[in-house]
Design a protein around this motif. Structure first.
Motif, PDB file in Angstrom:
ATOM      1  N   PRO A 121       0.826  -1.212   0.000  1.00 29.44           N
ATOM      2  CA  PRO A 121       0.000   0.000   0.000  1.00 29.44           C
ATOM      3  C   PRO A 121       0.857   1.257   0.000  1.00 29.44           C
ATOM      4  O   PRO A 121       1.902   1.298   0.638  1.00 29.44           O
TER       5      PRO A 121
ATOM      6  N   TYR B 150     -12.534  -6.853  -7.411  1.00 32.64           N
ATOM      7  CA  TYR B 150     -12.525  -6.258  -6.073  1.00 32.64           C
ATOM      8  C   TYR B 150     -13.886  -6.564  -5.483  1.00 32.64           C
ATOM      9  O   TYR B 150     -14.902  -6.040  -5.941  1.00 32.64           O
TER      10      TYR B 150
ATOM     11  N   VAL C  59      -5.921  -7.377  -1.508  1.00 30.62           N
ATOM     12  CA  VAL C  59      -6.132  -5.973  -1.897  1.00 30.62           C
ATOM     13  C   VAL C  59      -7.032  -5.260  -0.891  1.00 30.62           C
ATOM     14  O   VAL C  59      -6.789  -4.112  -0.531  1.00 30.62           O
ATOM     15  N   ARG C  60      -8.050  -5.965  -0.424  1.00 27.39           N
ATOM     16  CA  ARG C  60      -8.978  -5.351   0.539  1.00 27.39           C
ATOM     17  C   ARG C  60      -8.247  -4.922   1.812  1.00 27.39           C
ATOM     18  O   ARG C  60      -8.535  -3.869   2.382  1.00 27.39           O
TER      19      ARG C  60
ATOM     20  N   LYS D 297      -5.071  -4.138   1.939  1.00 28.28           N
ATOM     21  CA  LYS D 297      -4.242  -2.978   1.567  1.00 28.28           C
ATOM     22  C   LYS D 297      -5.086  -1.698   1.563  1.00 28.28           C
ATOM     23  O   LYS D 297      -4.611  -0.640   1.959  1.00 28.28           O
ATOM     24  N   VAL D 298      -6.327  -1.818   1.105  1.00 23.08           N
ATOM     25  CA  VAL D 298      -7.210  -0.635   1.106  1.00 23.08           C
ATOM     26  C   VAL D 298      -7.488  -0.219   2.546  1.00 23.08           C
ATOM     27  O   VAL D 298      -7.503   0.974   2.865  1.00 23.08           O
TER      28      VAL D 298
END
Lengths: 192, 63
Positions: free
Chosen positions: A62, A132, B28-29, B31-32
């Motif tokens: 990130p 996603y 990814v979730r 990381k968000v």
């Protein structure tokens, strides 16, 4: 061209998400991506791809960002400069505010960037279809993200390029081909 | 003395690299979620140095 690249997943999303205006509950980033698909499906842009630091989230660690960069391609109109005003009009019709150059989609500032050179256009066309949650979202691939960062220059972007390279997600021969094709000069050590 | 110091530096750099690679492998979730947390931590600090732009706010979304 647009429809040939779409998957059945994307078409299903279009059917199941009739309105971009969320009625209750807190929105998620998936809702923002859903709106991008609706923007493309409405025809206001011919294609889109998420770029910048938000795209990096799909491939590397990130990194800080306060807005979502979205590259778009527009219908050819024959004029030397293409206006993205219709995108802003479309967003306002859907109930999303415009603040400076950003569309505020469920409180997330989204910056729409028309494909301003051949590298950006290629990045949009070659974008990857990522998932996603239950949403398909088009994301600029890691090789194009590195090339775009190196072409734009600046310390922050160079750091972003290095993050992607260190994450081991970049196909080096493909990156080299992109850099050569678009005349981007950059020395990339093998140990990065 | 300097040899052991070099060894410590090498090990520290290796651990740092491993940490970055582990961060990159997160879903990814997740990381968000980290990004949203970074925004909540950073923006008040940035606001002490300069005036924030209207859109510079923590995103009001769930991961």
């Amino acid at each position: 061209m647009k429809s040939s690249r779409r998957t059945s997943d994307e078409r299903d999303e279009k059917k199941s998400a009739a309105s971009p205006v969320r009625i209750s509950g807190m929105a998620s980033l998936a809702d923002v991506f859903r709106v991008l698909n609706q923007m493309r499906d409405s025809g206001v842009v011919t294609e889109y791809a998420v770029g910048g630091a938000t795209a990096v989230l799909f491939y590397a660690e990130p990194t800080r960002t306060y807005d979502v960069d979205v590259f778009v391609t527009l219908q050819e109109c024959g004029a030397p400069l293409q206006s993205i005003a219709p995108v802003y009009w479309w967003a306002e019709e859907q109930g999303f505010a415009v603040q400076a150059e950003h569309l505020m989609i469920y409180g997330v500032p989204v910056k729409i960037l028309p494909s301003f050179n051949p590298l950006v256009e290629e990045a949009v066309i070659a974008a990857r279809l990522e998932r996603y949650d239950d949403v398909s979202v088009r994301v600029v691939g890691p090789e194009h993200l590195v090339a775009l960062a190196l072409q734009a220059g600046g310390a922050r972007r160079r750091e972003r390029a290095w993050q992607l390279l260190q994450a081991g997600v970049v196909d080096r021969p493909q990156l080299t081909a992109i850099l050569v094709r678009h005349g981007v000069r950059a020395e990339i050590p093998n140990d990065v | 003395m300097s040899e052991s110091r070099n060894q410590i530096e090498v090990e520290a750099l290796a651990r740092k690299r491993e940490w970055h690679q582990a961060q990159a492998r997160l879903p990814v979730r997740e990381k968000v979620r980290i990004l949203l947390e970074l925004q909540r931590q950073d923006l008040p600090l940035i606001a002490r140095r300069r005036v924030l732009k209207a859109w510079e706010r923590p995103w009001d979304v769930t991961p």
